[in-house]
Motif scaffolding. Sequence first.
Motif, PDB file in Angstrom:
ATOM      1  N   ALA A  47       0.848  -1.192   0.000  1.00  0.00           N
ATOM      2  CA  ALA A  47       0.000   0.000   0.000  1.00  0.00           C
ATOM      3  C   ALA A  47       0.882   1.240   0.000  1.00  0.00           C
ATOM      4  CB  ALA A  47      -0.909   0.013   1.222  1.00  0.00           C
ATOM      5  N   ALA A  48       2.046   1.129   0.634  1.00  0.00           N
ATOM      6  CA  ALA A  48       3.020   2.202   0.690  1.00  0.00           C
ATOM      7  C   ALA A  48       4.386   1.595   0.979  1.00  0.00           C
ATOM      8  CB  ALA A  48       2.648   3.222   1.766  1.00  0.00           C
ATOM      9  N   GLY A  53      15.143  14.741   4.376  1.00  0.00           N
ATOM     10  CA  GLY A  53      16.043  13.597   4.420  1.00  0.00           C
ATOM     11  C   GLY A  53      15.287  12.282   4.294  1.00  0.00           C
ATOM     12  N   HIS A  54      15.836  11.251   4.918  1.00  0.00           N
ATOM     13  CA  HIS A  54      15.256   9.900   4.894  1.00  0.00           C
ATOM     14  C   HIS A  54      14.925   9.479   6.313  1.00  0.00           C
ATOM     15  CE1 HIS A  54      17.105   9.866   0.915  1.00  0.00           C
ATOM     16  NE2 HIS A  54      16.268   8.890   0.637  1.00  0.00           N
ATOM     17  N   PRO A  55      14.002   8.572   6.446  1.00  0.00           N
ATOM     18  CA  PRO A  55      13.305   7.804   5.424  1.00  0.00           C
ATOM     19  C   PRO A  55      12.243   8.618   4.683  1.00  0.00           C
ATOM     20  CG  PRO A  55      12.548   7.137   7.601  1.00  0.00           C
ATOM     21  CD  PRO A  55      13.671   8.114   7.808  1.00  0.00           C
ATOM     22  N   VAL A  56      11.786   8.026   3.570  1.00  0.00           N
ATOM     23  CA  VAL A  56      10.768   8.624   2.718  1.00  0.00           C
ATOM     24  C   VAL A  56       9.598   7.652   2.615  1.00  0.00           C
ATOM     25  CG1 VAL A  56      10.263   9.389   0.370  1.00  0.00           C
ATOM     26  CG2 VAL A  56      12.483   9.906   1.384  1.00  0.00           C
ATOM     27  N   LEU A  57       8.383   8.176   2.758  1.00  0.00           N
ATOM     28  CA  LEU A  57       7.170   7.370   2.633  1.00  0.00           C
ATOM     29  C   LEU A  57       6.528   7.664   1.275  1.00  0.00           C
ATOM     30  CD1 LEU A  57       4.852   5.600   3.784  1.00  0.00           C
ATOM     31  CD2 LEU A  57       3.902   7.690   4.779  1.00  0.00           C
ATOM     32  N   VAL A  58       6.331   6.603   0.490  1.00  0.00           N
ATOM     33  CA  VAL A  58       5.744   6.744  -0.842  1.00  0.00           C
ATOM     34  C   VAL A  58       4.555   5.797  -0.962  1.00  0.00           C
ATOM     35  CG1 VAL A  58       6.170   6.598  -3.334  1.00  0.00           C
ATOM     36  CG2 VAL A  58       8.040   7.230  -1.789  1.00  0.00           C
ATOM     37  N   GLY A  59       3.369   6.368  -1.159  1.00  0.00           N
ATOM     38  CA  GLY A  59       2.173   5.564  -1.340  1.00  0.00           C
ATOM     39  C   GLY A  59       2.152   4.890  -2.704  1.00  0.00           C
TER      40      GLY A  59
END
Length: 195
Positions: free
Chosen positions: A99-100, A140-146
């Motif tokens: 889902a992400a 920065g990181h982390p990165v959340l991508v749906g």
Amino acid sequence: MVGLLLAAGAGRRAGGPKALRRDADGTPWLSRAVRVLADGGCAPVVVVLGCAAPEAAALLAAHPLPGADVRPVTHPGWADGLAGSLRCGLDAAAALGAAAVVVHLVDLPDVGADVVRRLLTVVPPEPEALARAGYHGRPGHPVLVGRAHLPALRETVSGDAGAQAYLSDHDALVVACDDLAGGHDVDEPAGNRRA
């Protein structure tokens, strides 16, 4: 919620692959970064390996992470740049029906699971989600991508450029995490790290 750890690079500025680096106490950066994602709420965790992939895979096997669902994948074109490794990882995450995806880097030793948890608390991991941790006013990181962003993101990255342009163009929310970590990547060779 799939965790995605990018650990394929040669670490030229660092004097060797960061996937093979260890903390002063002997903890492999690779294992620590997987634990950050797993303890932060991600399962499974896809680990993209490239340079020194057999050694890195052996390091993961030698340092089991109880309770963590770790799925190493090797990107044969890792030398072509970060973008290829990111695409490889996004493809693996999409195949798992994510889902992400939470994207993290192996060379952020001070970023802990509390950063991942904050990111997922502030921005629910839904298909339209797009957010990243921020430290002292810089993303920065982390990165959340749906999931809804995965195909377009995959197509926009190239060479050594990661997702920065896509995240900026799509107004990714920056979640302040500077009270939890510094978010600095480590590029110095082992033994030369600044305090």
